[in-house]
Design a protein around this motif. Sequence first.
Motif, short mmCIF file in Angstrom:
data_model
loop_
_atom_site.label_atom_id
_atom_site.label_comp_id
_atom_site.label_asym_id
_atom_site.label_seq_id
_atom_site.Cartn_x
_atom_site.Cartn_y
_atom_site.Cartn_z
N PHE A 81 -6.91 -30.26 4.55
CA PHE A 81 -5.78 -31.28 4.80
C PHE A 81 -5.17 -31.69 3.70
CE2 PHE A 81 -9.16 -32.08 8.09
CZ PHE A 81 -8.74 -31.64 9.10
N TYR A 125 2.66 -28.03 6.84
CA TYR A 125 2.50 -29.48 7.26
C TYR A 125 2.35 -30.42 6.10
CZ TYR A 125 -2.46 -28.10 7.13
OH TYR A 125 -3.42 -27.51 6.62
N ARG A 126 2.50 -31.50 6.11
CA ARG A 126 2.35 -32.44 4.98
C ARG A 126 0.84 -32.76 4.45
NH1 ARG A 126 5.54 -37.59 7.21
NH2 ARG A 126 4.89 -36.46 9.22
N LEU A 127 0.89 -32.99 3.04
CA LEU A 127 -0.68 -32.65 2.75
C LEU A 127 -1.15 -34.13 2.39
CD1 LEU A 127 -0.70 -29.62 0.57
CD2 LEU A 127 -1.53 -29.77 3.02
N ALA A 151 -0.16 -34.77 9.31
CA ALA A 151 -0.29 -33.29 9.56
C ALA A 151 -0.26 -33.12 11.05
CB ALA A 151 -1.55 -32.86 8.85
N CYS A 164 2.42 -30.50 13.09
CA CYS A 164 1.97 -29.23 13.78
C CYS A 164 2.46 -29.71 15.18
CB CYS A 164 0.50 -29.24 13.87
SG CYS A 164 -0.21 -28.69 12.18
N LEU A 187 -6.24 -29.08 13.18
CA LEU A 187 -5.17 -29.43 13.66
C LEU A 187 -4.60 -28.50 14.79
CD1 LEU A 187 -3.66 -29.65 10.05
CD2 LEU A 187 -4.01 -31.44 11.79
N TYR A 208 -7.69 -37.86 3.64
CA TYR A 208 -7.12 -37.54 4.75
C TYR A 208 -6.92 -38.70 5.95
CZ TYR A 208 -5.75 -35.35 9.39
OH TYR A 208 -5.34 -35.15 10.77
#
Length: 306
Positions: free
Chosen positions: A93, A121-123, A132, A136, A167, A215
Amino acid sequence: MEIGLKRLIDEELGAYVEESRQFNAASKGVAGPATVEELRQVRDRQARSLQPLGDRAVERIAEAGGRRVSVRVIVPRGTEIRGAYLDIHAGGFYLGSAASGDARNARLADSLGVAVVSVEYRLAPEHPWPAAPDDCETAALWLLDQAESLFGTTELAIGGASAGSTLAMTTLLRLRDQGLTDPFAGVVLQFGAYDLSGRSPGGKLYADEFFIEAYAGHVADRTDPDISPLYGNLGGLPPALLVVGRLDILLEDNLAMAARLSAAGNDVDIRVYPESTHAFTHRPTGMAATALRDIESWLADRLARK
């Protein structure tokens, strides 16, 4: 689904055990970053070593539900497109990129005749949950809407590795709740982490990992299925293939997810690979090559049934 770990391991994989054992012995175990500063250093190293297939991958912007996310598309060469595969990359993530999977996705595209769409996707920790899974879901909704016009197909599949498998599951749960999973022929889950709450026996084995804090450390109850899909209502999902190594710390977590998916009435196939650690399908070994062929064969069979 058969119970008993030995029953989940193909006897023919014994031919690759010694090579995998030697590879593991020669490889230095590298722990994941444990601080934000270490994370930045790992990201810098990954960025310098990244070798994307620029001539194969096309970047697009996927839009759905008022949200936008970048995706990376690779289409097969020399063959008709028979389906589209939504790929969600690994990286706890907080690491990785869509481009990091270019070589594997190009192989999948060419071997199966599918368009592979990988999500940027953003981390975390800059963008913690739910960024995230939001990204997705956006990519999945866009693919559902655009696959036929862009690729000439309505046959879909989805999959991921490690955090990408988590995810993939949360994406399917979101789609299932909207009645949108029917177009998906299957989901491929490679060594995912399904209990970030640390409450289950499998989840306790990795509960102290920094990626969880990065995360979802701000969430009081991480049994929320959008974070830990092990705790979700898992009914009504596409057929699932779970791939995991015998030496993976996430083995027990994957066995628990397979059991819950099966108990919910889904079609489940779990395969355990001996002498294989986490992320083993990314290694240059015969075991990894066999696992990738198994995944391709399983996906080809599922897409043919649609």
